[in-house]
Scaffold this motif. Structure first.
Motif, PDB file in Angstrom:
ATOM      1  N   ALA A 102      25.581  23.677 -45.282  1.00 61.32           N
ATOM      2  CA  ALA A 102      24.695  24.337 -46.255  1.00 61.32           C
ATOM      3  C   ALA A 102      25.136  25.785 -46.482  1.00 61.32           C
ATOM      4  O   ALA A 102      25.164  26.269 -47.620  1.00 61.32           O
TER       5      ALA A 102
ATOM      6  N   CYS B 279      25.235  29.081 -36.412  1.00 61.98           N
ATOM      7  CA  CYS B 279      24.298  27.981 -36.674  1.00 61.98           C
ATOM      8  C   CYS B 279      23.813  27.344 -35.369  1.00 61.98           C
ATOM      9  O   CYS B 279      22.673  26.881 -35.281  1.00 61.98           O
TER      10      CYS B 279
ATOM     11  N   HIS C 155      28.092  26.054 -48.745  1.00 61.22           N
ATOM     12  CA  HIS C 155      27.661  25.842 -50.132  1.00 61.22           C
ATOM     13  C   HIS C 155      27.018  27.127 -50.687  1.00 61.22           C
ATOM     14  O   HIS C 155      27.324  27.562 -51.799  1.00 61.22           O
ATOM     15  N   LEU C 156      26.140  27.745 -49.897  1.00 61.07           N
ATOM     16  CA  LEU C 156      25.446  28.967 -50.327  1.00 61.07           C
ATOM     17  C   LEU C 156      26.419  30.132 -50.503  1.00 61.07           C
ATOM     18  O   LEU C 156      26.274  30.946 -51.406  1.00 61.07           O
TER      19      LEU C 156
ATOM     20  N   MET D 167      18.606  26.327 -53.518  1.00 59.28           N
ATOM     21  CA  MET D 167      18.798  25.545 -52.301  1.00 59.28           C
ATOM     22  C   MET D 167      18.379  26.359 -51.079  1.00 59.28           C
ATOM     23  O   MET D 167      18.875  27.457 -50.862  1.00 59.28           O
ATOM     24  N   ARG D 168      17.460  25.841 -50.301  1.00 57.29           N
ATOM     25  CA  ARG D 168      17.007  26.517 -49.081  1.00 57.29           C
ATOM     26  C   ARG D 168      17.410  25.685 -47.865  1.00 57.29           C
ATOM     27  O   ARG D 168      17.415  24.461 -47.934  1.00 57.29           O
ATOM     28  N   ILE D 169      17.727  26.360 -46.781  1.00 59.82           N
ATOM     29  CA  ILE D 169      18.066  25.621 -45.554  1.00 59.82           C
ATOM     30  C   ILE D 169      16.767  25.324 -44.795  1.00 59.82           C
ATOM     31  O   ILE D 169      16.017  26.238 -44.454  1.00 59.82           O
TER      32      ILE D 169
ATOM     33  N   ARG E 133      24.832  20.477 -40.083  1.00 58.48           N
ATOM     34  CA  ARG E 133      24.086  20.473 -41.352  1.00 58.48           C
ATOM     35  C   ARG E 133      23.888  21.908 -41.855  1.00 58.48           C
ATOM     36  O   ARG E 133      24.099  22.209 -43.029  1.00 58.48           O
ATOM     37  N   TYR E 134      23.502  22.815 -40.950  1.00 61.87           N
ATOM     38  CA  TYR E 134      23.321  24.227 -41.352  1.00 61.87           C
ATOM     39  C   TYR E 134      24.656  24.807 -41.826  1.00 61.87           C
ATOM     40  O   TYR E 134      24.703  25.532 -42.815  1.00 61.87           O
TER      41      TYR E 134
END
Length: 213
Positions: free
Chosen positions: A94, A25, A97-98, A150-152, A90-91
């Motif tokens: 995410a 990230c 989660h993905l 959900m998109r980053i 933050r990335y």
């Protein structure tokens, strides 16, 4: 599954995998902000995606040197501050989660596995950081993880993000982050530990950074 390296405690192994997520990230953020990233680290992270049967956690990343920024970011978790860190963290959250969503999709996991096998052949011809390989790995990410609701949102400069190869590197690095997240979960990692056990992560990442000095 991830095997345990006798030189590292379970906690250190988990921290290495977590640093792998953050390292990927971090490179995404470098590309988005500057259009550049460290080529040797990029190569190692691309190779990490293809490490489907490692003998130990560290085998996935060759050695700790390639995770220096990821470990340093974990080490700074308790300090408030830098913009780079906030994007990177933050990335990473995410991605965790993905990856949990991906785990429930056996069709996607099979698809990824099948396509990684053909990517391995490509790597033998061109090397892991060759643009053919990067576009291939980016395509795998686009066709699977990118299809979730959900998109980053990547923060950066349009002139860098609009370059096709940079966009592909970002997707391929997110795939590498997913790989590290899978490893982290195999080792018993949970997203709440990242938030609750900050102090332990700081001390463990420091013990690993000390090995680099």
């Amino acid at each position: 599954n991830a095997m345990t390296d006798s030189n590292f405690s379970k906690e250190q192994e988990k921290t290495i995998a977590l640093a792998g997520i953050l390292q990927s990230c971090y490179l995404v953020d470098r590309i988005a902000q500057t259009g550049q990233c460290d080529q040797a680290t990029l190569t190692v992270l691309m190779e990490s995606v293809l490490q489907t049967d490692p003998a130990s956690t560290l085998d996935v990343y060759k050695d700790l040197t390639h995770l220096k920024e990821g470990l340093a970011l974990l080490n700074q978790l308790l300090n408030t501050g830098s913009q780079t860190r906030s994007h990177t963290v933050r990335y990473a959250l995410a991605i965790m989660h993905l990856q949990r969503k991906l785990n429930k999709r056996s069709d996607f996991l099979q698809e990824i596995s099948k396509r990684l096998s053909s990517a391995q052949v490509q790597v033998q011809h061109f090397g892991a950081a060759h643009e053919n390989v990067i576009f291939n790995l980016a395509g795998i990410y686009s066709d699977t993880v990118s299809t979730f609701a959900m998109r980053i949102q990547v923060a950066g400069h349009a002139q860098h993000l609009q370059v096709d190869l940079n966009a592909a590197k970002i997707r391929a690095l997110f795939l590498a982050a997913i790989r590290s997240s899978m490893l982290w979960r195999q080792l018993g990692g949970h997203r709440w530990q990242f938030i609750v056990n900050k102090r332990k992560l700081v001390t463990t990442s420091q013990s690993l950074l000390d090995r680099l000095n």
